[in-house]
Scaffold this motif. Sequence first.
Motif, PDB file in Angstrom:
ATOM      1  N   PHE A  75       0.808  -1.216   0.000  1.00  0.00           N
ATOM      2  CA  PHE A  75       0.000   0.000   0.000  1.00  0.00           C
ATOM      3  C   PHE A  75       0.840   1.264   0.000  1.00  0.00           C
ATOM      4  O   PHE A  75       0.343   2.355   0.202  1.00  0.00           O
ATOM      5  CB  PHE A  75      -0.928   0.020   1.230  1.00  0.00           C
ATOM      6  N   GLN A  76       2.145   1.107  -0.259  1.00  0.00           N
ATOM      7  CA  GLN A  76       3.033   2.263  -0.156  1.00  0.00           C
ATOM      8  C   GLN A  76       2.669   3.358  -1.149  1.00  0.00           C
ATOM      9  O   GLN A  76       2.785   4.546  -0.858  1.00  0.00           O
ATOM     10  CB  GLN A  76       4.478   1.819  -0.374  1.00  0.00           C
ATOM     11  N   TYR A  77       2.185   2.976  -2.315  1.00  0.00           N
ATOM     12  CA  TYR A  77       1.891   3.983  -3.323  1.00  0.00           C
ATOM     13  C   TYR A  77       0.609   4.745  -3.023  1.00  0.00           C
ATOM     14  O   TYR A  77       0.356   5.801  -3.589  1.00  0.00           O
ATOM     15  CB  TYR A  77       1.781   3.324  -4.694  1.00  0.00           C
ATOM     16  N   ARG A  78      -0.204   4.230  -2.101  1.00  0.00           N
ATOM     17  CA  ARG A  78      -1.416   4.951  -1.758  1.00  0.00           C
ATOM     18  C   ARG A  78      -1.104   6.201  -0.949  1.00  0.00           C
ATOM     19  O   ARG A  78      -1.956   7.054  -0.749  1.00  0.00           O
ATOM     20  CB  ARG A  78      -2.359   4.051  -0.958  1.00  0.00           C
ATOM     21  N   GLY A 103      10.971  10.016 -13.199  1.00  0.00           N
ATOM     22  CA  GLY A 103       9.943  10.494 -12.293  1.00  0.00           C
ATOM     23  C   GLY A 103       8.908   9.439 -11.949  1.00  0.00           C
ATOM     24  O   GLY A 103       8.995   8.282 -12.354  1.00  0.00           O
ATOM     25  N   THR A 104       7.890   9.867 -11.205  1.00  0.00           N
ATOM     26  CA  THR A 104       6.808   8.989 -10.774  1.00  0.00           C
ATOM     27  C   THR A 104       5.483   9.598 -11.205  1.00  0.00           C
ATOM     28  O   THR A 104       5.257  10.797 -11.037  1.00  0.00           O
ATOM     29  CB  THR A 104       6.829   8.818  -9.246  1.00  0.00           C
ATOM     30  N   HIS A 105       4.602   8.764 -11.744  1.00  0.00           N
ATOM     31  CA  HIS A 105       3.383   9.250 -12.372  1.00  0.00           C
ATOM     32  C   HIS A 105       2.183   8.413 -11.933  1.00  0.00           C
ATOM     33  O   HIS A 105       2.296   7.203 -11.781  1.00  0.00           O
ATOM     34  CB  HIS A 105       3.525   9.219 -13.891  1.00  0.00           C
ATOM     35  N   ASP A 147       6.550   4.209 -11.681  1.00  0.00           N
ATOM     36  CA  ASP A 147       7.752   4.723 -11.021  1.00  0.00           C
ATOM     37  C   ASP A 147       8.960   4.428 -11.916  1.00  0.00           C
ATOM     38  O   ASP A 147       9.554   3.349 -11.831  1.00  0.00           O
ATOM     39  CB  ASP A 147       7.901   4.061  -9.652  1.00  0.00           C
ATOM     40  N   CYS A 148       9.318   5.400 -12.758  1.00  0.00           N
ATOM     41  CA  CYS A 148      10.436   5.206 -13.681  1.00  0.00           C
ATOM     42  C   CYS A 148      11.769   5.132 -12.931  1.00  0.00           C
ATOM     43  O   CYS A 148      12.675   4.403 -13.347  1.00  0.00           O
ATOM     44  CB  CYS A 148      10.471   6.344 -14.694  1.00  0.00           C
ATOM     45  N   THR A 149      11.889   5.880 -11.855  1.00  0.00           N
ATOM     46  CA  THR A 149      13.157   5.931 -11.118  1.00  0.00           C
ATOM     47  C   THR A 149      13.540   4.569 -10.564  1.00  0.00           C
ATOM     48  O   THR A 149      14.679   4.119 -10.702  1.00  0.00           O
ATOM     49  CB  THR A 149      13.050   6.942  -9.973  1.00  0.00           C
ATOM     50  N   CYS A 189       2.667   0.022  -9.860  1.00  0.00           N
ATOM     51  CA  CYS A 189       1.783  -0.436  -8.792  1.00  0.00           C
ATOM     52  C   CYS A 189       0.333  -0.287  -9.211  1.00  0.00           C
ATOM     53  O   CYS A 189      -0.045   0.690  -9.865  1.00  0.00           O
ATOM     54  CB  CYS A 189       2.050   0.351  -7.512  1.00  0.00           C
ATOM     55  N   TYR A 190      -0.477  -1.287  -8.847  1.00  0.00           N
ATOM     56  CA  TYR A 190      -1.906  -1.345  -9.167  1.00  0.00           C
ATOM     57  C   TYR A 190      -2.683  -1.257  -7.864  1.00  0.00           C
ATOM     58  O   TYR A 190      -2.393  -1.981  -6.913  1.00  0.00           O
ATOM     59  CB  TYR A 190      -2.180  -2.665  -9.884  1.00  0.00           C
TER      60      TYR A 190
END
Length: 367
Positions: free
Chosen positions: A181-184, A233-235, A309-311, A316-317
């Motif tokens: 759940f880190q991306y939340r 970056g992150t999108h 997360d390109c970096t 993540c879904y």
Amino acid sequence: MASVTSKTPCVTCGKGAGLFKCEGCTQTFCTKHVAEHRQTLHHQLDEIIVKHDSLQEKIIENKDQSNPLIKYVDEWEQKSIVKIQQMAEETRQKVVKLSDIHKRTVSKELNLLTEQIKKAREEDDFIETDLIYWISTLNRMRDELITVPLSNNIKEDQSAPLIYQLKLTTTSSEFDDKSMFQYRQAHLQTTTSGDILERCLDGAKIGDNGQLVEHSDWDCPVEVRGKVGYTSGTHRFRLQIEKNPRGTWIFFGIISKTQLMTKCSYESSSAYGWADYDDYFLGGVRQNNQNTGQFYDTVESDIITLIVDCTNRKICYVNEKRQKSQQLDININKCPFPWQLHINLYGTGDRVRLLSATSNISLSSYQ
């Protein structure tokens, strides 16, 4: 004869008169049901507040001031401050000493010049070139007095760190339950990426200025791609399944921009993503060995968040309603940059809306 503009019917009752469009869910309601929709939102907000207050109480209860790790960090902080202050004071004294030496040197030279000028004036023995020389010398000494010579400067000694960084080490199992759940927790510093749904193969139509795609043919896979190619970056993309009448799965993920478009794009060598929660493709290969074409965990109206997360070369879904999430590592050799938003529709009438596309999000817990 004037044409009659068609109206989008109310999503609740199907009527097409006196309509309002919700900017949040992008659905349309009649006068009666827009009030009910607002009541539903207020109810959901009340539930969120209850959960928030409950979590806040747990956080307060779990505060542990006697944590030995915190004590160690506090001691390290104080020792580091002392070391920095000592080094700063030692260096400051050296600078002052060097400055005093420099001032005495300039002062001696100035005294010599003073004697020359005094003698020349008393004997009336000077010409224009003497004046020019004295002015030039005075200007030089003035500059040297207020500016430390360039040969003297301060640099950080990289070979001998004054303070060593702290590094928290732990077993991975301590964070496994939360890592999904880190991306939340993505927040702050977000900007609109400008991405839209730009291209699709025959069998689907893109509308609403690139915010909507709808399967318009018989059951068959149709690839859809975004406009922007991502290399750093992150999108974050939020996508809502507005229509899914047959319950057939919809692929959400990424694909290399260099990959040619094809109907079964999820089988392409650079395709990474999900047909459903825990039903994912790596390099075009389905990992759960299922042959079903139906959703199992996902239903119509669900909102899917896709983080790219390109970096760290991960995606993540997250199914927001069901609070289920999963992440995949991307093999850059199979899926080279730039990456593109990648959707594949199969069922007749399937409709997906791109609610938002943001970039440069900050991931507070992602490592």
